[in-house]
Design a protein around this motif. Structure first.
Motif, PDB file in Angstrom:
ATOM      1  N   SER A  56       0.828  -1.161  -0.066  1.00 17.03           N
ATOM      2  CA  SER A  56       0.107  -0.053   0.013  1.00 17.03           C
ATOM      3  C   SER A  56       1.036   1.267  -0.034  1.00 17.03           C
ATOM      4  O   SER A  56       0.481   2.237  -0.393  1.00 17.03           O
ATOM      5  CB  SER A  56      -0.793   0.055   1.123  1.00 17.03           C
ATOM      6  OG  SER A  56      -0.127   0.093   2.351  1.00 17.03           O
ATOM      7  N   THR A  98      -5.376   0.301  -5.387  1.00 21.93           N
ATOM      8  CA  THR A  98      -5.257   1.390  -4.395  1.00 21.93           C
ATOM      9  C   THR A  98      -5.465   1.151  -2.875  1.00 21.93           C
ATOM     10  O   THR A  98      -5.287   2.075  -1.972  1.00 21.93           O
ATOM     11  CB  THR A  98      -6.628   2.150  -4.739  1.00 21.93           C
ATOM     12  OG1 THR A  98      -7.925   1.580  -4.404  1.00 21.93           O
ATOM     13  CG2 THR A  98      -6.580   2.766  -6.067  1.00 21.93           C
ATOM     14  N   LYS A 100      -8.359   0.571  -1.335  1.00 18.74           N
ATOM     15  CA  LYS A 100      -9.608   0.988  -1.042  1.00 18.74           C
ATOM     16  C   LYS A 100     -10.469   0.110  -1.165  1.00 18.74           C
ATOM     17  O   LYS A 100     -10.448  -0.717  -2.189  1.00 18.74           O
ATOM     18  CB  LYS A 100      -9.836   2.099  -1.589  1.00 18.74           C
ATOM     19  CG  LYS A 100      -8.927   3.480  -1.284  1.00 18.74           C
ATOM     20  CD  LYS A 100      -9.327   4.755  -1.871  1.00 18.74           C
ATOM     21  CE  LYS A 100      -8.735   5.858  -1.616  1.00 18.74           C
ATOM     22  NZ  LYS A 100      -9.215   7.192  -2.245  1.00 18.74           N
ATOM     23  N   LEU A 105     -14.221   3.469  -3.792  1.00 18.83           N
ATOM     24  CA  LEU A 105     -13.945   4.081  -5.050  1.00 18.83           C
ATOM     25  C   LEU A 105     -15.160   4.086  -5.787  1.00 18.83           C
ATOM     26  O   LEU A 105     -15.226   5.603  -6.721  1.00 18.83           O
ATOM     27  CB  LEU A 105     -13.021   2.956  -5.835  1.00 18.83           C
ATOM     28  CG  LEU A 105     -11.795   2.446  -5.178  1.00 18.83           C
ATOM     29  CD1 LEU A 105     -11.168   1.308  -6.150  1.00 18.83           C
ATOM     30  CD2 LEU A 105     -10.830   3.843  -5.218  1.00 18.83           C
ATOM     31  N   CYS A 245      -9.556   6.066   5.571  1.00 18.29           N
ATOM     32  CA  CYS A 245      -9.051   6.542   4.072  1.00 18.29           C
ATOM     33  C   CYS A 245      -8.390   7.981   4.232  1.00 18.29           C
ATOM     34  O   CYS A 245      -7.555   8.398   3.489  1.00 18.29           O
ATOM     35  CB  CYS A 245     -10.176   6.419   3.315  1.00 18.29           C
ATOM     36  SG  CYS A 245     -10.505   4.978   2.479  1.00 18.29           S
ATOM     37  N   MET A 248      -4.751   7.858   3.416  1.00 14.52           N
ATOM     38  CA  MET A 248      -4.448   7.611   2.179  1.00 14.52           C
ATOM     39  C   MET A 248      -3.869   8.873   1.477  1.00 14.52           C
ATOM     40  O   MET A 248      -2.874   8.680   0.752  1.00 14.52           O
ATOM     41  CB  MET A 248      -5.735   7.363   1.375  1.00 14.52           C
ATOM     42  CG  MET A 248      -5.355   6.794  -0.239  1.00 14.52           C
ATOM     43  SD  MET A 248      -4.553   5.383  -0.231  1.00 14.52           S
ATOM     44  CE  MET A 248      -5.606   4.269   0.317  1.00 14.52           C
ATOM     45  N   ILE A 252      -0.157   8.800  -0.104  1.00 15.88           N
ATOM     46  CA  ILE A 252       0.209   9.212  -1.551  1.00 15.88           C
ATOM     47  C   ILE A 252       1.495  10.251  -1.553  1.00 15.88           C
ATOM     48  O   ILE A 252       2.195  10.253  -2.239  1.00 15.88           O
ATOM     49  CB  ILE A 252      -1.146  10.110  -2.301  1.00 15.88           C
ATOM     50  CG1 ILE A 252      -2.133   9.002  -2.318  1.00 15.88           C
ATOM     51  CG2 ILE A 252      -0.660  10.814  -3.370  1.00 15.88           C
ATOM     52  CD1 ILE A 252      -3.623   9.552  -2.727  1.00 15.88           C
TER      53      ILE A 252
END
Length: 298
Positions: A56, A98, A100, A105, A245, A248, A252
């Motif tokens: 991830s 991803t 997720k 999504l 999330c 996330m 990134i």
DNA sequence: AAATGTATCAACCGCCCCCAC
DNA sequence: GGTGGGGGCGGTTGATACATT
């Protein structure tokens, strides 16, 4: 990964000593199979969790991931990911790219695009997910990790779905697609502005999927509802970044920094320290202790 | 028992980078 | 600075084992 010095092969050396292989091939054979310190058995649960967590962060940087798993090669990790973990995640409703949940999504598509586009895109995406998930469901029931994921815990949807005829499965997919389109196009409340899957917006315990959007998915323990209520196994909780999330974005950003700085040893080293800090923090995404990082990521 | 489908994993391929010359 | 060899790496393939029909 490097076997420089000790075990390196000159390209033509293997031929010189009579092997019908080039040196590179021999080196690979040694690296991936013959090395005495390699493990050849099944991957343990903790190894799988480590792979998923690191994937991830790093994506398909198999050598980086393998560096954290003693006795495993990048080839091992790559094969295990492609043959098992990807399917396992898909079967749990988590996008292996991803990390997720598919439902997130889909919801994101719905909130970021105008309704007509969103409907088309979401349906296309659902088609992709359908291929993976349905393949699993129809070919082989998913082992939801010993007991905690029994079909009883999942309700009747799982068994009903697996047992139904193919055309009924298609009908289910069509139903999902129809509900999705309908929801996006006609119900403004279906996708609230404050994203409920964002832990900044609300707690995961309060999270509820929009009515009628993923009736089947939610029955499979695939929605954050199930995760937040403690029905999912530790494995699934740890691999699913869905309930958390907000991290996330952090991932990134880290990924981008790594991309930008990789190749510069000193910078990379700093990044490793930062990464270790993230791992050692209470970051909900990885919950991987810093001590679990065996090798500095170079 | 045979045919067919599926999963697994070692090996290969091609690209890229590093480094010595 | 240009070049070629060697190594690292991710993606893909092919052989084999196993499962299913």
């Amino acid at each position: 990964m490097s076997i420089k010095n000790e075990h390196s092969f000159r390209l033509d050396f293997a031929y010189e000593i009579g092997l019908q292989r080039c040196g590179k091939s021999c080196r690979l054979r040694w690296t991936n199979y013959l090395r005495p310190d390699l493990k050849h058995g099944q991957f343990s649960d903790s190894e799988e969790q480590t792979i998923v967590k690191l994937h991830s962060v790093f994506g398909n940087r198999w050598s980086l991931i393998a560096a954290q798993l003693p006795g495993r090669t990048d080839n091992d990790v790559k094969n295990h990911w492609n043959t098992k973990l990807k399917k396992k995640l898909s079967g749990m409703g988590i996008d292996p790219v991803t990390h997720k949940p598919f439902s997130h999504l889909m919801a994101e598509i719905a909130t970021t695009l105008a309704p007509p586009q969103a409907a088309h895109l979401a349906e296309a995406a659902l088609g992709c997910f359908k291929d993976e998930v349905l393949h699993l469901l129809t070919k082989k029931p998913i082992n939801f990790h010993q007991g905690q994921h029994s079909t009883a815990a999942l309700g009747n949807n799982f068994t009903d779905y697996v047992n139904c005829k193919p055309d009924e499965k298609d009908a289910t997919v069509e139903k999902i697609k129809f509900d999705l389109s309908k929801a996006i196009q006609h119900d403004p409340e279906i996708m609230p502005a404050n994203k409920p899957w964002d832990s900044n917006a609300t707690t995961s315990a309060n999270f509820a999927m929009p009515y009628g959007v993923f009736p089947t998915m939610s029955g499979f323990q695939l929605s954050p509802v199930s995760f937040s209520k403690g029905h999912a196994s530790q494995w699934s909780q740890s691999v699913c970044t869905g309930s958390t999330c907000t991290a996330m974005d952090q991932q990134i950003q880290l990924h981008e920094k790594l991309e930008a700085e990789i190749g510069d040893d000193s910078e990379a080293t700093k990044e490793i320290r930062n990464l270790s800090n993230i791992f050692s923090s209470d970051c909900v995404v990885w919950d991987l202790p810093a001590d679990d990082l065996i090798n500095p990521v170079v």
